[in-house]
Design an enzyme around this catalytic site. Structure first.
Site, mmCIF file in Angstrom:
data_model
loop_
_atom_site.group_PDB
_atom_site.id
_atom_site.type_symbol
_atom_site.label_atom_id
_atom_site.label_comp_id
_atom_site.label_asym_id
_atom_site.label_seq_id
_atom_site.Cartn_x
_atom_site.Cartn_y
_atom_site.Cartn_z
ATOM 1 C CB THR A 1 -3.227 -1.209 4.900
ATOM 2 O OG1 THR A 1 -4.745 -1.759 4.662
ATOM 3 C CG2 THR A 1 -2.584 -2.102 4.927
ATOM 4 C CB ILE B 1 -0.383 2.768 -0.455
ATOM 5 C CG1 ILE B 1 0.483 2.260 -1.684
ATOM 6 C CG2 ILE B 1 0.376 3.420 0.582
ATOM 7 C CD1 ILE B 1 -0.221 2.116 -3.064
ATOM 8 C CG HIS B 2 -4.184 -2.444 1.007
ATOM 9 N ND1 HIS B 2 -4.955 -2.069 1.961
ATOM 10 C CD2 HIS B 2 -4.943 -2.085 -0.303
ATOM 11 C CE1 HIS B 2 -6.172 -1.708 1.633
ATOM 12 N NE2 HIS B 2 -6.214 -1.570 0.339
ATOM 13 C CG ASP B 3 0.286 -5.441 -1.166
ATOM 14 O OD1 ASP B 3 -0.195 -5.842 -0.359
ATOM 15 O OD2 ASP B 3 0.180 -5.529 -2.295
ATOM 16 C CB CYS C 1 1.372 -1.113 5.139
ATOM 17 S SG CYS C 1 0.271 0.387 4.872
#
Ligand code: BDR
Ligand code: CA
Length: 314
Positions: free
Chosen positions: A196, A242-244, A246
């Site tokens: 991420t 924008i971790h999630d 990904c």
């Protein structure tokens, strides 16, 4: 081709909201059949309310939302208001949802939905602590071979952790749940912070999102502005991962991700490294390769796709 059916298990969270909006803006490829919520970034009552706010923002109040476990299997809940704000989705100005939560517990829903669906049809995407899915697997192990795949945001290997020196937040909060899922035999794809961190959301991109003039896009950008405030001690610029989101990107365009099938185990015993994802990248142990580990994203096409899809919502 029919859209891929997914259940999103989540603890919104601004980046969770991006992941959900990205999926809801991609109906030709993804059918979100249900959303389950868990205590994580903020307590369960807020993550459940936030999930309802997000589906209403997307004009998709028809998607059932189920509240699940308020805290981890063994540990006490650790939340992350220091990143996401006291509501979990600070920055957006969204009305209180009018859509009710479903009465059924998220764990019961997961068992029911997976048992009722044709074998190999459903994918579960976890964007928070993996408590609900692990509890469902413990309660009804027959769901395990029925799943197509579990795709999760969590973990870190070369990068280390973001909750402790060794552990990423989602796995750190409920390492025992992650252990259950990783050891279950289900095909697992993990999107760790190593991955991420290779796709940083910039201010320029957020300006383009706002410039679509769409309400969902504008509220998403407003959330991101709050979320970007955290991390100035870590990141050289104002851009942030924008971790999630990904996870959604991977479901839509896996070719944008460098990936490798590895053995991954979860530390559930050591006081200092509990929640660490131990990735055997070089296959030195010879242990069964139980997890596809995502390593790197090609950021430009990833952000172009997310802009198109979130920008397509009302
Ligand atoms: C993960 O932790 C949460 O704060 C985010 O929503 C994301 O799921 C990143 O480590
Ligand atoms: Ca999350």
């Amino acid at each position: 081709m029919a859209p891929r059916k997914i259940i999103i298990d989540t603890d919104p969270g601004q980046d969770d909201a991006f992941a959900i909006l990205f999926a809801l803006g991609s109906p030709a490829e993804l059918e979100v059949v249900g959303i389950t919520t868990v205590g994580g970034n903020v307590p369960l009552a807020l993550t459940a309310e936030n999930a309802l706010k997000v589906i209403e923002l997307a004009g998709r109040a028809d998607i059932p939302v189920y509240a699940g476990c308020p805290g981890p299997m063994v540990k006490k809940l650790k939340t992350a208001e220091y990143v996401h704000g006291p509501t979990g989705m600070d920055g957006a100005d969204l009305p209180r949802p009018t859509t009710p939560l479903q009465d059924e517990h998220a764990v019961n829903y997961l068992v029911r939905a997976i048992m009722d669906a044709p074998e190999g049809e459903l994918t579960v995407c976890t964007l928070g602590p993996m408590t609900n899915l692990a509890m469902a697997m413990v309660m009804e192990p027959r769901i395990i071979p029925r799943l197509r795949e579990v795709v999760l945001m969590g973990g870190g290997f070369f990068q280390g952790g973001n909750a402790t020196p060794a552990a990423e937040f989602n796995i750190f909060v409920d390492p025992h749940a992650a252990h259950v899922v990783f050891e279950s035999g289900v095909p697992v794809t993990m999107c760790p912070i190593d991955c991420t961190y290779t796709a940083e959301m910039t201010v320029e991109w957020l300006d383009r999102l706002r410039a679509t003039g769409k309400r969902a896009a504008i509220e998403a950008a407003n959330m991101a502005d709050f979320y970007r405030q955290y991390g100035s001690h870590k990141f050289a610029t104002s851009a942030r991962p924008i971790h999630d989101a990904c996870v959604t990107g991977y479901l839509l365009a896996p070719e944008l991700y460098e990936q490798r099938l590895c053995n991954v185990t979860i530390d559930i015993v050591s006081p200092e490294t509990i929640g660490m994802t131990l990735v055997d990248w070089w296959h030195v142990t010879g242990k069964r390769k139980n997890c596809t580990v995502l390593r790197r994203i090609d950021p430009d096409p990833f952000f172009a796709l997310m802009l198109e899809r979130i920008g397509a919502l009302a």
